[in-house]
Design an enzyme around this catalytic site. Structure first.
Site, mmCIF file in Angstrom:
data_model
loop_
_atom_site.group_PDB
_atom_site.id
_atom_site.type_symbol
_atom_site.label_atom_id
_atom_site.label_comp_id
_atom_site.label_asym_id
_atom_site.label_seq_id
_atom_site.Cartn_x
_atom_site.Cartn_y
_atom_site.Cartn_z
ATOM 1 N N ASP A 1 0.834 -1.206 0.000
ATOM 2 C CA ASP A 1 0.000 0.000 0.000
ATOM 3 C C ASP A 1 0.864 1.250 0.000
ATOM 4 O OD1 ASP A 1 -2.370 1.379 -0.070
ATOM 5 O OD2 ASP A 1 -2.721 1.264 2.085
ATOM 6 N N HIS B 1 2.218 3.125 -9.093
ATOM 7 C CA HIS B 1 1.975 1.694 -9.340
ATOM 8 C C HIS B 1 3.118 1.100 -10.173
ATOM 9 C CE1 HIS B 1 -1.841 2.118 -7.463
ATOM 10 N NE2 HIS B 1 -2.416 2.790 -8.445
ATOM 11 N N LEU C 1 10.354 -21.114 -5.159
ATOM 12 C CA LEU C 1 9.511 -20.134 -4.467
ATOM 13 C C LEU C 1 8.136 -20.133 -5.112
ATOM 14 C CD1 LEU C 1 9.309 -17.546 -2.536
ATOM 15 C CD2 LEU C 1 9.927 -16.222 -4.557
HETATM 16 C C1 IPE Z 1 -5.457 -2.727 0.003
HETATM 17 O O1 IPE Z 1 -5.112 -1.397 -0.218
HETATM 18 C C2 IPE Z 1 -5.489 -3.473 -1.283
HETATM 19 C C3 IPE Z 1 -4.232 -3.568 -2.025
HETATM 20 C C4 IPE Z 1 -3.046 -3.156 -1.642
HETATM 21 C C5 IPE Z 1 -4.351 -4.238 -3.277
HETATM 22 P P1 IPE Z 1 -6.202 -0.260 -0.278
HETATM 23 O O2 IPE Z 1 -5.462 1.021 -0.405
HETATM 24 O O3 IPE Z 1 -7.202 -0.546 -1.323
HETATM 25 O O4 IPE Z 1 -6.896 -0.377 1.158
HETATM 26 P P2 IPE Z 1 -7.830 0.618 1.945
HETATM 27 O O5 IPE Z 1 -8.943 1.014 1.039
HETATM 28 O O6 IPE Z 1 -6.995 1.799 2.334
HETATM 29 O O7 IPE Z 1 -8.283 -0.159 3.149
HETATM 30 C C1 IPE Z 2 -1.744 0.148 -3.292
HETATM 31 O O1 IPE Z 2 -1.456 1.497 -3.342
HETATM 32 C C2 IPE Z 2 -1.884 -0.462 -4.659
HETATM 33 C C3 IPE Z 2 -3.263 -0.868 -5.015
HETATM 34 C C4 IPE Z 2 -4.309 -0.847 -4.234
HETATM 35 C C5 IPE Z 2 -3.446 -1.329 -6.367
HETATM 36 P P1 IPE Z 2 -2.611 2.554 -3.331
HETATM 37 O O2 IPE Z 2 -3.015 2.838 -4.742
HETATM 38 O O3 IPE Z 2 -3.719 2.127 -2.440
HETATM 39 O O4 IPE Z 2 -1.864 3.810 -2.723
HETATM 40 P P2 IPE Z 2 -2.465 4.860 -1.711
HETATM 41 O O5 IPE Z 2 -2.965 4.125 -0.521
HETATM 42 O O6 IPE Z 2 -3.551 5.603 -2.421
HETATM 43 O O7 IPE Z 2 -1.285 5.744 -1.395
HETATM 44 MG MG MG Z 3 -4.099 2.437 -0.447
#
Ligand code: IPE
Ligand code: IPE
Ligand code: MG
Length: 244
Positions: A14, A31, A125
């Site tokens: 995240d 990303h 792995l």
């Molecule tokens: C969780 O991250 C899902 C992934 C990393 C794929 P999110 O950014 O979507 O989670 P929330 O919405 O903050 O809980």
């Molecule tokens: C996690 O990073 C990746 C996915 C959920 C695909 P985020 O896109 O949730 O990044 P933040 O939380 O907005 O910084």
């Molecule tokens: Mg996020």
């Protein structure tokens, strides 16, 4: 006597969006950098002798994001899969996807199935990507399959225990994660592996996923190594078992 090296690491990657925003870039740039970090992490796991790594790439709730971001994430997934799969294969890494991936369309399903078939005998792995995955979905789909047994008359409802469900869960063929890592500062599970995380050691770090390098991973492993896993027993019992 403490944790040692985890066999299976599960990660919520995240913070990509915030990483990009802090640089004045579009979220997709975060990303993209995130995919590079996946490559780093997988290489580190293979080198260290970790047996399984499971990564949350797209949750069943991430469809709520702007359509453009969802579309770009889908493209990035395809691109990364195409570019990396032979390298994974050459490094004896087994690739698997879990989640309701049909929703991404037949092109992704085909490519994923091909990648799984190509790498299915690899042993070093196991890399599992959770895409359109949700822990609640996983438990529900397992229940639906158990219900078929009940309907067929091969299983009595009263005989159902937690162990009955396990073979039907998405990760049935991999031991449960020993270590869970969430980057990006949030301290929640966000519907990742709900069932399998019951006794997993949890590690949360404010570091954003694109900054989660080998040094950061080593810190997480160090934290794990210092923990005593008791699985319901007392600390003294665990110590005694080690002395025996
Ligand atoms: C969780 O991250 C899902 C992934 C990393 C794929 P999110 O950014 O979507 O989670 P929330 O919405 O903050 O809980
Ligand atoms: C996690 O990073 C990746 C996915 C959920 C695909 P985020 O896109 O949730 O990044 P933040 O939380 O907005 O910084
Ligand atoms: Mg996020």
């Amino acid at each position: 006597m403490e944790g040692g090296l985890p066999s299976h690491v599960a990660v919520i990657m995240d913070g990509n969006g915030r990483w990009a925003k802090a640089r004045g870039q579009a979220r997709i740039q975060g990303h993209r950098k995130g995919v590079e970090m996946v490559r780093e992490l997988v290489a580190a796991c293979a080198e260290k002798g970790i047996r399984a790594v499971t990564l949350f790439a797209f949750s069943s709730e991430n469809w709520r994001r702007p359509r453009l971001e969802v579309r770009l994430l889908r493209q990035l997934f395809l691109f990364a899969l195409d570019r990396e799969i032979t390298k994974l294969h050459d490094n004896d890494i087994q690739f698997r996807a879990i989640g309701d991936i049909g929703a991404f369309g037949p092109e992704i399903v085909q490519r994923v199935r091909d990648a799984e078939a190509m790498t299915c005998h690899n042993k070093r792995l196991r890399l599992t990507i959770a895409a359109n995955y949700g822990g609640r979905w996983d438990i529900a789909q397992a229940c639906a399959r158990v219900a078929l047994e009940v309907r067929a008359g091969t299983l009595e409802p009263a005989a159902i225990t937690p162990d009955t469900l396990v073979p039907y869960l998405s990760m049935a063929d991999v031991p449960e994660p020993d270590l869970f890592i969430r980057t990006g500062g949030e301290q929640r599970i966000s519907n990742f592996l709900l069932w399998q995380l019951a006794y997993t050691e949890l590690y949360f770090t404010p570091v954003l996923w694109p900054d989660f390098d080998r040094k950061q991973f080593d810190l997480a492993l160090e934290s794990f190594a210092g923990r005593q896993r008791r699985f319901g027993r007392t600390g003294d019992q665990v110590e005694a078992a080690w002395r025996a």
